[in-house]
Design a protein around this motif. Sequence first.
Motif, PDB file in Angstrom:
ATOM      1  N   UNK A 125      19.489  -9.626  -2.944  1.00 38.62           N
ATOM      2  CA  UNK A 125      19.648 -10.595  -1.863  1.00 38.62           C
ATOM      3  C   UNK A 125      18.750 -10.143  -0.702  1.00 38.62           C
ATOM      4  N   UNK A 126      17.663 -10.879  -0.491  1.00 34.73           N
ATOM      5  CA  UNK A 126      16.700 -10.536   0.559  1.00 34.73           C
ATOM      6  C   UNK A 126      17.058 -11.244   1.863  1.00 34.73           C
ATOM      7  N   UNK A 127      17.043 -10.480   2.940  1.00 36.16           N
ATOM      8  CA  UNK A 127      17.198 -11.027   4.285  1.00 36.16           C
ATOM      9  C   UNK A 127      18.361 -12.007   4.406  1.00 36.16           C
ATOM     10  N   UNK A 128      19.578 -11.580   4.068  1.00 39.97           N
ATOM     11  CA  UNK A 128      20.713 -12.502   4.161  1.00 39.97           C
ATOM     12  C   UNK A 128      21.063 -12.830   5.611  1.00 39.97           C
ATOM     13  N   UNK A 129      21.881 -13.843   5.774  1.00 44.50           N
ATOM     14  CA  UNK A 129      22.363 -14.234   7.086  1.00 44.50           C
ATOM     15  C   UNK A 129      23.077 -13.041   7.724  1.00 44.50           C
ATOM     16  N   UNK A 130      22.802 -12.791   8.991  1.00 42.89           N
ATOM     17  CA  UNK A 130      23.369 -11.636   9.676  1.00 42.89           C
ATOM     18  C   UNK A 130      24.878 -11.610   9.717  1.00 42.89           C
ATOM     19  N   UNK A 131      25.528 -12.767   9.741  1.00 40.03           N
ATOM     20  CA  UNK A 131      26.982 -12.810   9.821  1.00 40.03           C
ATOM     21  C   UNK A 131      27.657 -12.717   8.452  1.00 40.03           C
ATOM     22  N   UNK A 153       0.843  -1.193   0.000  1.00 40.24           N
ATOM     23  CA  UNK A 153       0.000   0.000   0.000  1.00 40.24           C
ATOM     24  C   UNK A 153       0.878   1.242   0.000  1.00 40.24           C
ATOM     25  N   UNK A 154       0.272   2.370  -0.271  1.00 41.70           N
ATOM     26  CA  UNK A 154       1.030   3.618  -0.271  1.00 41.70           C
ATOM     27  C   UNK A 154       0.964   4.302   1.091  1.00 41.70           C
ATOM     28  N   UNK A 155       0.330   3.676   2.049  1.00 43.34           N
ATOM     29  CA  UNK A 155       0.247   4.236   3.395  1.00 43.34           C
ATOM     30  C   UNK A 155       1.193   3.481   4.314  1.00 43.34           C
ATOM     31  N   UNK A 156       1.792   4.198   5.244  1.00 42.36           N
ATOM     32  CA  UNK A 156       2.706   3.541   6.173  1.00 42.36           C
ATOM     33  C   UNK A 156       4.118   3.524   5.636  1.00 42.36           C
ATOM     34  N   UNK A 157       4.758   2.383   5.724  1.00 37.06           N
ATOM     35  CA  UNK A 157       6.153   2.259   5.323  1.00 37.06           C
ATOM     36  C   UNK A 157       6.282   2.140   3.811  1.00 37.06           C
ATOM     37  N   UNK A 158       7.428   2.592   3.315  1.00 31.78           N
ATOM     38  CA  UNK A 158       7.732   2.443   1.899  1.00 31.78           C
ATOM     39  C   UNK A 158       9.104   1.796   1.755  1.00 31.78           C
ATOM     40  N   UNK A 159       9.333   1.171   0.632  1.00 31.85           N
ATOM     41  CA  UNK A 159      10.624   0.567   0.348  1.00 31.85           C
ATOM     42  C   UNK A 159      11.361   1.477  -0.613  1.00 31.85           C
ATOM     43  N   UNK A 160      12.589   1.826  -0.240  1.00 33.29           N
ATOM     44  CA  UNK A 160      13.378   2.717  -1.070  1.00 33.29           C
ATOM     45  C   UNK A 160      14.723   2.079  -1.366  1.00 33.29           C
ATOM     46  N   UNK A 161      15.224   2.373  -2.548  1.00 33.76           N
ATOM     47  CA  UNK A 161      16.546   1.893  -2.956  1.00 33.76           C
ATOM     48  C   UNK A 161      17.529   3.054  -2.811  1.00 33.76           C
ATOM     49  N   UNK A 162      18.651   2.757  -2.160  1.00 35.92           N
ATOM     50  CA  UNK A 162      19.699   3.747  -1.973  1.00 35.92           C
ATOM     51  C   UNK A 162      20.970   3.237  -2.622  1.00 35.92           C
ATOM     52  N   UNK A 163      21.509   4.013  -3.534  1.00 35.48           N
ATOM     53  CA  UNK A 163      22.731   3.638  -4.245  1.00 35.48           C
ATOM     54  C   UNK A 163      23.930   3.930  -3.335  1.00 35.48           C
ATOM     55  N   UNK A 164      24.342   2.929  -2.587  1.00 39.98           N
ATOM     56  CA  UNK A 164      25.433   3.055  -1.622  1.00 39.98           C
ATOM     57  C   UNK A 164      26.398   1.897  -1.853  1.00 39.98           C
ATOM     58  N   UNK A 165      27.664   2.201  -2.023  1.00 43.99           N
ATOM     59  CA  UNK A 165      28.664   1.154  -2.211  1.00 43.99           C
ATOM     60  C   UNK A 165      29.149   0.667  -0.852  1.00 43.99           C
ATOM     61  N   UNK A 166      29.073  -0.632  -0.640  1.00 47.58           N
ATOM     62  CA  UNK A 166      29.499  -1.253   0.614  1.00 47.58           C
ATOM     63  C   UNK A 166      30.407  -2.421   0.261  1.00 47.58           C
ATOM     64  N   UNK A 167      31.551  -2.488   0.931  1.00 51.40           N
ATOM     65  CA  UNK A 167      32.511  -3.549   0.662  1.00 51.40           C
ATOM     66  C   UNK A 167      32.858  -4.296   1.942  1.00 51.40           C
ATOM     67  N   UNK A 168      32.785  -5.619   1.876  1.00 44.35           N
ATOM     68  CA  UNK A 168      33.259  -6.503   2.938  1.00 44.35           C
ATOM     69  C   UNK A 168      32.756  -6.088   4.324  1.00 44.35           C
ATOM     70  N   UNK A 169      31.449  -5.902   4.431  1.00 46.07           N
ATOM     71  CA  UNK A 169      30.831  -5.457   5.686  1.00 46.07           C
ATOM     72  C   UNK A 169      29.772  -6.454   6.107  1.00 46.07           C
ATOM     73  N   UNK A 170      29.725  -6.735   7.387  1.00 49.83           N
ATOM     74  CA  UNK A 170      28.765  -7.700   7.909  1.00 49.83           C
ATOM     75  C   UNK A 170      27.344  -7.134   7.810  1.00 49.83           C
ATOM     76  N   UNK A 171      26.441  -7.950   7.279  1.00 52.17           N
ATOM     77  CA  UNK A 171      25.057  -7.541   7.069  1.00 52.17           C
ATOM     78  C   UNK A 171      24.414  -7.031   8.362  1.00 52.17           C
ATOM     79  N   UNK A 172      24.598  -7.741   9.463  1.00 50.04           N
ATOM     80  CA  UNK A 172      23.978  -7.348  10.731  1.00 50.04           C
ATOM     81  C   UNK A 172      24.430  -5.953  11.157  1.00 50.04           C
ATOM     82  N   UNK A 173      25.662  -5.590  10.884  1.00 49.10           N
ATOM     83  CA  UNK A 173      26.154  -4.261  11.255  1.00 49.10           C
ATOM     84  C   UNK A 173      25.442  -3.167  10.469  1.00 49.10           C
ATOM     85  N   UNK A 174      25.208  -3.414   9.195  1.00 48.84           N
ATOM     86  CA  UNK A 174      24.499  -2.443   8.351  1.00 48.84           C
ATOM     87  C   UNK A 174      23.078  -2.244   8.864  1.00 48.84           C
TER      88      UNK A 174
END
Length: 126
Positions: free
Chosen positions: A89-95, A45-66
């Motif tokens: 990659x949806x909902x990857x392993x935190x480590x 729906x258009x009410x409440x939360x929205x999903x946005x894409x952010x063009x950010x370069x990330x290298x060798x960083x743990x998913x949980x930290x992000x």
Amino acid sequence: DDVNRSRLQRAGANIMIRPIRAYPEMIVSALCAPGSELVMENMFTSQGDTYQRFEVTIQDTQWADIVYQLIKANIGTTVAYISDDDKVHCNPNGSRKINAKALIVMVREDKKPTTKDIEAVLWKNL
């Protein structure tokens, strides 16, 4: 139909959305985890939360930290990343250590973060 995805991509489509009615799994999920139907409805729906894409370069960083840093900064919940080879990659392993060229973040309706906001949080804390 998922079998048509590669054909549509070859024809030039860069966004494909499957109709919600095609996901009977949503009904099963709602029955097995009451309340999850509201979360799923919120996604479409258009009410409440929205999903946005952010063009950010990330290298060798743990998913949980992000995820933690963006939640802690009250920006939103990071739900997926786009790798350098354009795979989502949806909902990857935190480590998992990731390399990404973009993040998909669930952002509250009252928030309007920018790519610079995301970068400031990540570069300051990671």
